[in-house]
Motif scaffolding. Sequence first.
Motif, PDB file in Angstrom:
ATOM      1  N   ARG A   5      47.093 -72.855 -26.706  1.00  9.20           N
ATOM      2  CA  ARG A   5      47.326 -71.621 -27.444  1.00  9.20           C
ATOM      3  C   ARG A   5      48.523 -71.706 -28.395  1.00  9.20           C
ATOM      4  N   ASN A   6      49.415 -72.644 -28.213  1.00  7.03           N
ATOM      5  CA  ASN A   6      50.657 -72.609 -28.972  1.00  7.03           C
ATOM      6  C   ASN A   6      50.963 -73.980 -29.571  1.00  7.03           C
ATOM      7  N   TRP A  10      51.210 -77.653 -25.223  1.00  9.50           N
ATOM      8  CA  TRP A  10      50.467 -78.046 -24.014  1.00  9.50           C
ATOM      9  C   TRP A  10      49.602 -79.293 -24.219  1.00  9.50           C
ATOM     10  N   GLU A  80      57.659 -70.412 -23.278  1.00  8.90           N
ATOM     11  CA  GLU A  80      56.496 -71.289 -23.123  1.00  8.90           C
ATOM     12  C   GLU A  80      56.894 -72.758 -23.249  1.00  8.90           C
ATOM     13  N   ARG A  94      49.407 -76.912 -15.767  1.00 11.35           N
ATOM     14  CA  ARG A  94      49.246 -75.503 -15.400  1.00 11.35           C
ATOM     15  C   ARG A  94      48.255 -75.276 -14.267  1.00 11.35           C
ATOM     16  N   VAL A 123      48.591 -67.558 -20.738  1.00 14.16           N
ATOM     17  CA  VAL A 123      49.155 -68.914 -20.674  1.00 14.16           C
ATOM     18  C   VAL A 123      48.635 -69.679 -19.464  1.00 14.16           C
TER      19      VAL A 123
END
Length: 352
Positions: A5-6, A10, A80, A94, A123
Motif C-alpha cells: 500500500r505504501n 513492504w 508504517e 506482517r 496495513v
Amino acid sequence: MKRYRNGEIWDFEREMPVSRDGSDVILGLDGGATSTVCVCLPVMPCSEQLPDPLPVLARAVAGCSNHNSVGESAARETLEQVMAEALSKAGSNRFAVRAVCLAVSGVNHPIDQQHILNWLRDVFPSHVKLFVHNDAVAALASGTMGNLHGCVLIAGTGTISYGFTEDGREARAAGAGPILGDLGSGYGIAAQALTAVIRAYDGRGKESMLTSMILDTLGLSSPDELIGWTYADPSWARIAALVPVVVSCAEAGDQVANKILLDSVDELAASVKAVVRRLELCGKDGKGSFPLVMVGGVLEANKSWDIGKEVINCILKDYPGAHPIRPKVEPAVGAALLAWNFFMKESEDGHR
C-alpha cells in the motif's frame, strides 16, 4: 490489508515465506514528538515471570510521529516505515504478527484512536489484534512490565501524567501541547529561557547567564538573532534541546534559570498529584502505595541540579506511598508487553 500500500515499504515481504506456525511475533511502538521506536518480540508462553532479558528480535527508530506536530500523512508514513523496518530486521513479516500496540503522543481522544485503528486495519491482516494508546501508557507499562496500574510522569520534549487503577479507570493531566501550556516539559523550560533572554535584552526582565550561554550554544552574536532562529524552524524538539543549557546556568547559580527549573518542578509534581487525587491511587486516606514511573530526558539524573529527584521529593511530601520507578526497558518494549498481555488475555477468553 493492502500488501504493497505504501510504495516500497513492504517490498521486502516478496522475498519472505508467509509465516504460519512457530514464529509468531508482537510489535510494540512508542511514538513521541522527537522520535519513534518500534520493537519486535516473539510471542512468549504465558508464565508468572517474564524472561530477563526480554528476547527483543529487532528494533527500529524513526522521527516524529505526533500528528499534531508533523501532520497526519507524515505521521502515518513514519509509523508504517518503522514497523516495516522492525519486521524486516527480525526476518519476519506482517502475516507473522499476532498483536500490535501503538502508543503515540497526540492520541488524546477516542476519535484519534479510531482514526489510527482504521488505518492499521488497512496495513495488517485481519487476524492481527490492534491496540492504540497515548504514548504515556507505554511509558507506564515499561516501568510496571506490562501491568496497567499506577501513574507515569513523562517529561521529555513534551510532558504528561497518566494513571490507571487496577479496575481499569484512567485519568490524565497536562499533555495538551506547548500552546496550551505543557509547563515543565523540555519545550516549556527552553521556551521560558528564550523568553527570559528577550525580556532581559529589551529591559523587561533581569539580566542572566542564559543570554551568553544560549547565544554561544547557537552560534549567535545578539539576542535579536534569536527571533529569526526560533521562527526559522519552531519544532518542539529543536527548542527543547536547549534544556541542558538552562540546567548548567542554574547549577552555576543563575537566579533566573533556577526559578525556571523550580517552577517546572512544581508543574510536573502538580500534574502527578492531580492524577493521584482523581483516581485515589493512594486510597481514600492518602496513605496507600502505588508505582510512580518516571520517564523522559528532563527527569534523567545526569546533573547535580536533578529535576527528577526534586519532582519526586515534592510528590512524596503529599503522597508518601508513591514508589518511584526508573524503567529498565524502554517504552516501546512496554508497548510490546501491553500487546502481549492483551493478546494472551483475548486468547484465554476465546478458549473459555
